[in-house]
Design a protein around this motif. Sequence first.
Motif, PDB file in Angstrom:
ATOM      1  N   ALA A  17       0.830  -1.184  -0.150  1.00  0.00           N
ATOM      2  CA  ALA A  17      -0.054   0.087   0.055  1.00  0.00           C
ATOM      3  C   ALA A  17       0.921   1.184   0.056  1.00  0.00           C
ATOM      4  O   ALA A  17       0.547   2.216  -0.675  1.00  0.00           O
ATOM      5  N   ARG A  18       1.914   1.283   0.758  1.00  0.00           N
ATOM      6  CA  ARG A  18       2.957   2.332   0.828  1.00  0.00           C
ATOM      7  C   ARG A  18       3.576   2.625  -0.383  1.00  0.00           C
ATOM      8  O   ARG A  18       3.793   3.765  -1.057  1.00  0.00           O
ATOM      9  N   VAL A  19       4.221   1.418  -1.001  1.00  0.00           N
ATOM     10  CA  VAL A  19       4.805   1.601  -2.244  1.00  0.00           C
ATOM     11  C   VAL A  19       3.839   1.876  -3.415  1.00  0.00           C
ATOM     12  O   VAL A  19       4.442   2.920  -4.229  1.00  0.00           O
ATOM     13  N   GLU A  20       2.848   1.386  -3.330  1.00  0.00           N
ATOM     14  CA  GLU A  20       1.851   1.859  -4.392  1.00  0.00           C
ATOM     15  C   GLU A  20       1.411   3.332  -4.366  1.00  0.00           C
ATOM     16  O   GLU A  20       0.755   3.965  -5.231  1.00  0.00           O
ATOM     17  N   GLY A  21       1.388   3.791  -3.203  1.00  0.00           N
ATOM     18  CA  GLY A  21       1.115   5.191  -2.938  1.00  0.00           C
ATOM     19  C   GLY A  21       2.123   6.039  -3.042  1.00  0.00           C
ATOM     20  O   GLY A  21       1.794   7.391  -2.787  1.00  0.00           O
ATOM     21  N   LEU A  22       3.453   5.909  -3.324  1.00  0.00           N
ATOM     22  CA  LEU A  22       4.182   6.849  -3.742  1.00  0.00           C
ATOM     23  C   LEU A  22       4.121   7.926  -5.074  1.00  0.00           C
ATOM     24  O   LEU A  22       3.581   7.247  -5.923  1.00  0.00           O
ATOM     25  N   ALA A  23       4.194   9.064  -4.760  1.00  0.00           N
ATOM     26  CA  ALA A  23       4.070   9.793  -5.887  1.00  0.00           C
ATOM     27  C   ALA A  23       5.382   9.672  -6.652  1.00  0.00           C
ATOM     28  O   ALA A  23       6.473   9.478  -5.913  1.00  0.00           O
ATOM     29  N   PRO A  24       5.705  10.082  -8.160  1.00  0.00           N
ATOM     30  CA  PRO A  24       6.790  10.126  -8.818  1.00  0.00           C
ATOM     31  C   PRO A  24       7.909  10.848  -8.008  1.00  0.00           C
ATOM     32  O   PRO A  24       9.143  10.481  -8.301  1.00  0.00           O
ATOM     33  N   ASP A  25       7.425  12.075  -7.452  1.00  0.00           N
ATOM     34  CA  ASP A  25       8.502  12.753  -7.151  1.00  0.00           C
ATOM     35  C   ASP A  25       9.062  12.413  -5.626  1.00  0.00           C
ATOM     36  O   ASP A  25       9.930  12.916  -5.021  1.00  0.00           O
ATOM     37  N   GLN A  26       8.550  11.436  -5.233  1.00  0.00           N
ATOM     38  CA  GLN A  26       8.942  11.067  -3.704  1.00  0.00           C
ATOM     39  C   GLN A  26       9.971   9.752  -3.726  1.00  0.00           C
ATOM     40  O   GLN A  26      10.552   9.560  -2.647  1.00  0.00           O
ATOM     41  N   TRP A  27      10.681   9.404  -4.812  1.00  0.00           N
ATOM     42  CA  TRP A  27      11.630   8.318  -4.809  1.00  0.00           C
ATOM     43  C   TRP A  27      12.863   8.845  -4.309  1.00  0.00           C
ATOM     44  O   TRP A  27      13.464   7.979  -3.709  1.00  0.00           O
ATOM     45  N   SER A  28      13.156  10.089  -4.417  1.00  0.00           N
ATOM     46  CA  SER A  28      14.386  10.703  -3.902  1.00  0.00           C
ATOM     47  C   SER A  28      14.300  11.263  -2.352  1.00  0.00           C
ATOM     48  O   SER A  28      15.170  11.931  -2.060  1.00  0.00           O
ATOM     49  N   SER A  29      12.945  11.127  -1.916  1.00  0.00           N
ATOM     50  CA  SER A  29      12.916  11.661  -0.546  1.00  0.00           C
ATOM     51  C   SER A  29      13.709  11.089   0.605  1.00  0.00           C
ATOM     52  O   SER A  29      13.908   9.733   0.453  1.00  0.00           O
ATOM     53  N   PRO A  30      14.149  11.819   1.631  1.00  0.00           N
ATOM     54  CA  PRO A  30      14.892  11.137   2.686  1.00  0.00           C
ATOM     55  C   PRO A  30      14.066  10.222   3.480  1.00  0.00           C
ATOM     56  O   PRO A  30      12.679  10.525   3.598  1.00  0.00           O
ATOM     57  N   THR A  31      14.517   9.336   4.111  1.00  0.00           N
ATOM     58  CA  THR A  31      13.791   8.399   4.943  1.00  0.00           C
ATOM     59  C   THR A  31      14.428   8.421   6.290  1.00  0.00           C
ATOM     60  O   THR A  31      15.613   9.257   6.440  1.00  0.00           O
ATOM     61  N   CYS A  33      15.979   6.103   7.827  1.00  0.00           N
ATOM     62  CA  CYS A  33      17.346   5.521   7.639  1.00  0.00           C
ATOM     63  C   CYS A  33      18.127   6.484   6.893  1.00  0.00           C
ATOM     64  O   CYS A  33      18.073   6.815   5.742  1.00  0.00           O
ATOM     65  N   SER A  34      19.016   7.093   7.819  1.00  0.00           N
ATOM     66  CA  SER A  34      19.670   8.382   7.366  1.00  0.00           C
ATOM     67  C   SER A  34      20.492   8.202   6.230  1.00  0.00           C
ATOM     68  O   SER A  34      20.685   9.253   5.298  1.00  0.00           O
ATOM     69  N   GLU A  35      21.173   7.017   5.669  1.00  0.00           N
ATOM     70  CA  GLU A  35      21.744   7.056   4.454  1.00  0.00           C
ATOM     71  C   GLU A  35      20.850   6.616   3.312  1.00  0.00           C
ATOM     72  O   GLU A  35      21.391   6.616   2.156  1.00  0.00           O
ATOM     73  N   TRP A  36      19.571   6.408   3.364  1.00  0.00           N
ATOM     74  CA  TRP A  36      18.809   5.908   2.262  1.00  0.00           C
ATOM     75  C   TRP A  36      17.575   7.170   2.008  1.00  0.00           C
ATOM     76  O   TRP A  36      16.900   7.470   2.954  1.00  0.00           O
ATOM     77  N   ALA A  37      17.476   7.152   0.588  1.00  0.00           N
ATOM     78  CA  ALA A  37      16.279   7.824   0.055  1.00  0.00           C
ATOM     79  C   ALA A  37      15.308   6.672  -0.156  1.00  0.00           C
ATOM     80  O   ALA A  37      15.565   5.367   0.257  1.00  0.00           O
ATOM     81  N   VAL A  38      14.079   7.151  -0.459  1.00  0.00           N
ATOM     82  CA  VAL A  38      12.720   6.170  -0.599  1.00  0.00           C
ATOM     83  C   VAL A  38      13.190   5.104  -1.667  1.00  0.00           C
ATOM     84  O   VAL A  38      13.042   3.991  -1.251  1.00  0.00           O
ATOM     85  N   ARG A  39      14.042   5.418  -2.690  1.00  0.00           N
ATOM     86  CA  ARG A  39      14.389   4.375  -3.646  1.00  0.00           C
ATOM     87  C   ARG A  39      15.218   3.208  -3.105  1.00  0.00           C
ATOM     88  O   ARG A  39      15.178   2.263  -3.216  1.00  0.00           O
ATOM     89  N   ASP A  40      16.335   3.967  -2.324  1.00  0.00           N
ATOM     90  CA  ASP A  40      17.199   2.998  -1.521  1.00  0.00           C
ATOM     91  C   ASP A  40      16.503   1.955  -0.782  1.00  0.00           C
ATOM     92  O   ASP A  40      16.909   0.757  -0.717  1.00  0.00           O
ATOM     93  N   LEU A  41      15.542   2.510   0.234  1.00  0.00           N
ATOM     94  CA  LEU A  41      14.744   1.784   1.024  1.00  0.00           C
ATOM     95  C   LEU A  41      14.057   0.753   0.255  1.00  0.00           C
ATOM     96  O   LEU A  41      13.993  -0.615   0.835  1.00  0.00           O
ATOM     97  N   VAL A  42      13.444   1.130  -0.560  1.00  0.00           N
ATOM     98  CA  VAL A  42      12.545   0.132  -1.424  1.00  0.00           C
ATOM     99  C   VAL A  42      13.528  -1.153  -2.046  1.00  0.00           C
ATOM    100  O   VAL A  42      13.288  -2.197  -2.165  1.00  0.00           O
ATOM    101  N   VAL A  43      14.642  -0.607  -2.766  1.00  0.00           N
ATOM    102  CA  VAL A  43      15.390  -1.543  -3.204  1.00  0.00           C
ATOM    103  C   VAL A  43      15.901  -2.474  -2.041  1.00  0.00           C
ATOM    104  O   VAL A  43      16.034  -3.648  -2.381  1.00  0.00           O
ATOM    105  N   HIS A  44      16.280  -2.000  -0.946  1.00  0.00           N
ATOM    106  CA  HIS A  44      16.746  -2.988   0.280  1.00  0.00           C
ATOM    107  C   HIS A  44      15.632  -3.919   0.456  1.00  0.00           C
ATOM    108  O   HIS A  44      15.941  -5.163   0.553  1.00  0.00           O
TER     109      HIS A  44
END
Length: 182
Positions: A17-31, A33-44
């Motif tokens: 639900a959270r992944v599908e709720g992402l807006a296109p501009d949120q993939w680079s948002s900080p999380t 997890c201080s070293e990860w952006a949203v894209r990094d977190l999903v990849v992990h």
Amino acid sequence: MSEVAERYTRIAAGFTARVEGLAPDQWSSPTPCSEWAVRDLVVHVVETHWRMIALVDGTDPDRADLGGDLVQQWRQARDAVTEALGDPARATKVVRGLFGEQPFEELVSGLLCGDTLIHTWDLARATGQDERLDPGAVAACAAFLAPLDERMRSPGGFGPKITPAPDADEQTRLLNFCGRVV
């Protein structure tokens, strides 16, 4: 369906639900997890799922395609774990993981459910989505993580735990234990 499979399904649905709720501009948002952006977190999370599948199947783990559709890759990884949990031979197969040898289902119950649950909250917090987690999954995750305490705080793991407020709910207590400021 086993209790672990049911709990995993609820946790995975929350992450979905959270992944599908992402807006296109949120993939680079900080999380959180201080070293990860949203894209990094999903990849992990996707790659952690592929590592678990590789353990049960005796194969090399797949890697996320960083330029590809990460939402679809998440769905594929989730479905692979769901399928493995639904197969009694694979679910009970003894695998060697971070905590020694154990049945695949136990590895999913502790490590994969816990990792996905905490990162569901991280993703929600990073993107302004619903931060509520499944209460049963929170309780199971807290029980799994409590004995690991200092071992899980090594580099690359969780940060220092935070003392929760005396009236904190169970979700807040778990997140504080995992070093998350709520």
